[in-house]
Motif scaffolding. Structure first.
Motif, PDB file in Angstrom:
ATOM      1  N   LYS A  26      20.250  -7.180  14.583  1.00 27.08           N
ATOM      2  CA  LYS A  26      20.686  -5.834  14.942  1.00 27.08           C
ATOM      3  C   LYS A  26      20.178  -4.817  13.931  1.00 27.08           C
ATOM      4  CE  LYS A  26      24.821  -5.469  16.566  1.00 27.08           C
ATOM      5  NZ  LYS A  26      26.300  -5.406  16.673  1.00 27.08           N
ATOM      6  N   ILE A  27      20.309  -5.127  12.657  1.00 28.77           N
ATOM      7  CA  ILE A  27      19.825  -4.224  11.616  1.00 28.77           C
ATOM      8  C   ILE A  27      18.321  -4.049  11.728  1.00 28.77           C
ATOM      9  CG2 ILE A  27      19.538  -3.938   9.118  1.00 28.77           C
ATOM     10  CD1 ILE A  27      22.195  -5.433   8.791  1.00 28.77           C
ATOM     11  N   ASN A  81      21.144  10.263   7.523  1.00 31.10           N
ATOM     12  CA  ASN A  81      19.685  10.333   7.522  1.00 31.10           C
ATOM     13  C   ASN A  81      19.084   9.473   6.412  1.00 31.10           C
ATOM     14  OD1 ASN A  81      19.482  12.015   9.744  1.00 31.10           O
ATOM     15  ND2 ASN A  81      19.690  13.878   8.505  1.00 31.10           N
ATOM     16  N   ALA A  82      19.718   9.519   5.243  1.00 35.24           N
ATOM     17  CA  ALA A  82      19.239   8.695   4.140  1.00 35.24           C
ATOM     18  C   ALA A  82      19.555   7.221   4.382  1.00 35.24           C
ATOM     19  CB  ALA A  82      19.875   9.169   2.830  1.00 35.24           C
ATOM     20  N   PHE A  83      20.719   6.952   4.969  1.00 34.30           N
ATOM     21  CA  PHE A  83      21.122   5.566   5.221  1.00 34.30           C
ATOM     22  C   PHE A  83      20.140   4.867   6.177  1.00 34.30           C
ATOM     23  CE2 PHE A  83      23.639   2.330   7.488  1.00 34.30           C
ATOM     24  CZ  PHE A  83      24.118   1.604   6.411  1.00 34.30           C
ATOM     25  N   ARG A  84      19.570   5.624   7.128  1.00 34.80           N
ATOM     26  CA  ARG A  84      18.629   5.023   8.076  1.00 34.80           C
ATOM     27  C   ARG A  84      17.368   4.492   7.404  1.00 34.80           C
ATOM     28  NH1 ARG A  84      19.283   9.908  11.583  1.00 34.80           N
ATOM     29  NH2 ARG A  84      20.873   9.442  13.159  1.00 34.80           N
ATOM     30  N   PHE A  98      27.736  -5.066   2.578  1.00 33.53           N
ATOM     31  CA  PHE A  98      28.282  -3.755   2.910  1.00 33.53           C
ATOM     32  C   PHE A  98      29.080  -3.806   4.210  1.00 33.53           C
ATOM     33  CE2 PHE A  98      27.656   0.421   5.022  1.00 33.53           C
ATOM     34  CZ  PHE A  98      28.354   1.203   4.113  1.00 33.53           C
ATOM     35  N   ASN A  99      28.500  -4.416   5.227  1.00 32.61           N
ATOM     36  CA  ASN A  99      29.171  -4.528   6.523  1.00 32.61           C
ATOM     37  C   ASN A  99      30.475  -5.318   6.408  1.00 32.61           C
ATOM     38  OD1 ASN A  99      28.887  -4.141   9.585  1.00 32.61           O
ATOM     39  ND2 ASN A  99      29.225  -6.346   9.409  1.00 32.61           N
ATOM     40  N   ASP A 112      25.866   0.016  14.177  1.00 30.83           N
ATOM     41  CA  ASP A 112      25.297   0.695  15.348  1.00 30.83           C
ATOM     42  C   ASP A 112      25.801   2.132  15.419  1.00 30.83           C
ATOM     43  OD1 ASP A 112      23.797  -1.371  16.268  1.00 30.83           O
ATOM     44  OD2 ASP A 112      25.329  -2.146  17.615  1.00 30.83           O
ATOM     45  N   ASP A 113      27.124   2.286  15.268  1.00 27.53           N
ATOM     46  CA  ASP A 113      27.710   3.624  15.358  1.00 27.53           C
ATOM     47  C   ASP A 113      27.213   4.529  14.235  1.00 27.53           C
ATOM     48  OD1 ASP A 113      29.123   2.807  17.554  1.00 27.53           O
ATOM     49  OD2 ASP A 113      30.987   2.415  16.446  1.00 27.53           O
TER      50      ASP A 113
END
Length: 541
Positions: A26-27, A81-84, A98-99, A112-113
């Motif tokens: 997914k990531i 935006n930075a996290f992407r 982290f998840n 996803d969200d």
């Protein structure tokens, strides 16, 4: 049986492995369009600024100790935006961790969200352990940062310290609304600190997308209220009030004022989740009962009507013990104060008259706010129709404990009334102090007249109804009081003590008591409030 357990274990393990594989996939899918090793130019050198405290000032006691009770919030921020820009090849382990951490705090958390949103996302319900783990992950995951936020612990919202702290939450509201008093102490503090700048943290975003270089901003010119309170005494007295000895008393209030200056050193009560009884918060105050006899005597001396040789006869009509008539016989005024004889003082009150006693009440600050707090009661003036029998013994009128400390101040200060104060001044973050004007003072009695009453109060403690207020080696004087309130009896002890060559005025109030104590006696000033006075003095001497 062993085969079944082994089979179950294999199935569970297989499910967990599959979940991790799906998460990685997914990531990977989410990030297929974001393989860049560095941030786009638009993000280079970016900064984030966050407010790190609910209030922009401290509250100090008289010694400069910060007395605001703060609770920490642990906050994570995701700048989407930075996290992407996180690369699954480089951040797989960190993203999985982290998840996992975020799901432990927010079960509905979904990567996803997150990547399908924009802007900054705040998560402010983290526990301390998760916060520390996430703090480490800010070094390997792009676009996230954490910080602490200090908020006022309002569990005991009616602590005087909190009353003068929580005002800042109304900063954006109209302070002159119907819920506020135009000249209240809270408004004056708010107007003074209105120009303060927020306490902040700034974080820099580097070209790789990581937040670093934390810097804190606390303006040197921010002003902080400095109170007259002694926080060490406050805590010691709160410990006393919560002793097992007083477990059957739902609430107890203690106010202590430095007699010569009027500076309030203590305003503490047992249950500070309830409206503050020391200022009569949200109410009308309390009937003072027999502690009002001190006002009778001050009035009598000022009117030249205090005849200590005059004899009074008590037939037990107004004097009761455990609900039954308790005649004191023939006695002079010294003896009447010592045993708290209602009939003698009702006769004295009749000779003084309603107007003289009410005039003295005004001079002593009764029926007016003292500290000028928004929720402080002014009290209730007695009406003439109530009769001098009631008024003279502290019924048919209401006062607050902080008002009554000034009555004792007048006796101890050689007849000079000094209005109690709680705000010393303001101090900036460079330790520069701005003092306020001294409180007003009025000459009520000459020093010799004040000394007569002071010695009478000492006799009450040494030989009369206040013997349980005694502390070995400490000069103490005072007056017991029991008043019929609306939902029970209000129990008082009003007195003074001397410590380190200074006099302090103190009042004890135990409100709304019903029934009898462990000895089968009705609760009263002598058996209930006087022992608390003694324990408080012992704790701080």
């Amino acid at each position: 049986m062993k085969k079944e357990l082994l089979s179950r274990y294999i199935k569970i393990t297989s499910i967990i492995i599959c979940m991790f594989i799906l998460l990685i996939i997914k990531i990977f899918i989410i990030q297929k369009d974001y393989e860049n090793e560095t941030m786009p130019t638009i993000y280079k050198g970016g900064n984030q600024t966050e407010k790190i405290s609910q209030i922009d000032y401290q509250v100090y006691d008289y010694s400069g100790k910060n007395i605001v009770s703060l609770a920490k919030k642990y906050i994570l921020v995701i700048e989407v935006n930075a996290f992407r820009m996180n690369n699954v090849k480089d951040s797989q382990e960190g993203l999985l961790a982290f998840n996992y951490i975020m799901k432990s705090q927010y079960p509905d958390f979904s990567l996803d969200d997150i990547v399908n949103k924009n802007g900054k996302l705040y998560f402010d319900k983290l526990d301390a352990e998760s916060y520390e783990k996430l703090k480490d992950l800010t070094k390997v995951i792009k676009g996230i940062y954490v910080y602490n936020y200090d908020c006022v612990d309002n569990k005991d919202a009616w602590k005087i310290e909190n009353i003068l702290t929580l005002i800042n939450k109304d900063k954006s509201k109209n302070i002159n609304s119907t819920s506020q008093v135009n000249d209240s102490l809270e408004k004056n503090i708010l107007n003074t600190v209105r120009g303060n700048k927020d306490n902040i943290i700034s974080l820099s975003l580097n070209s790789k997308g990581f937040y670093s270089k934390e810097t804190y901003g606390i303006d040197d010119n921010n002003l902080n209220p400095q109170l007259t309170l002694d926080e060490e005494w406050q805590q010691k007295i709160r410990d006393v009030l919560n002793r097992k000895l007083f477990s059957k008393l739902p609430n107890i209030g203690v106010a202590i004022v430095e007699s010569s200056t009027g500076k309030v050193r203590v305003l503490a009560q047992k249950d500070e989740s309830k409206p503050n009884i020391l200022i009569g918060a949200t109410g009308l105050g309390f009937p003072p009962g027999s502690i009002f006899k001190v006002v009778d005597e001050i009035t009598a001396i000022s009117e030249n009507k205090l005849d200590l040789s005059k004899k009074y006869v008590c037939n037990g009509v107004l004097c009761k013990k455990n609900g039954k008539p308790h005649p004191h016989g023939t006695l002079n005024l010294n003896e009447a104060l010592r045993v708290s004889c209602n009939e003698a003082f009702s006769q004295l009150g009749a000779s003084l008259g309603y107007e003289n006693i009410m005039s003295m009440c005004d001079k002593l600050g009764l029926f007016s706010k003292v500290l000028n707090l928004n929720d402080e009661a002014a009290g209730v003036r007695a009406e003439k129709i109530s009769g001098m029998n009631n008024i003279s013994i502290g019924q048919s009128l209401n006062v607050t404990p902080i008002q009554m400390t000034a009555v004792i101040n007048t006796v101890v200060n050689n007849g000079v009334y000094i209005k109690p104060t709680i705000l010393e001044g303001y101090k900036d973050n460079k330790n520069q102090f701005i003092s306020l004007d001294k409180p007003k003072s009025i000459n009520i009695l000459d020093s010799q007249s004040a000394l007569i009453i002071k010695n009478q109060l000492k006799d009450v403690v040494n030989n009369g109804s206040g013997v349980k207020a005694q502390v070995s080696g400490v000069e103490i004087g005072g007056k017991t009081g029991t008043a019929e309130g609306t939902s029970g009896n209000d129990i008082w002890f009003l007195g003074y003590f001397k410590m380190n060559n200074k006099y302090y005025s103190m009042v004890i109030l135990v409100p709304n008591l019903i029934g009898t104590n462990d000895d089968g006696d009705s609760y009263g000033g002598g058996n209930t409030a006087a022992p608390i006075f003694s324990q408080v003095v012992e704790a701080i001497k």
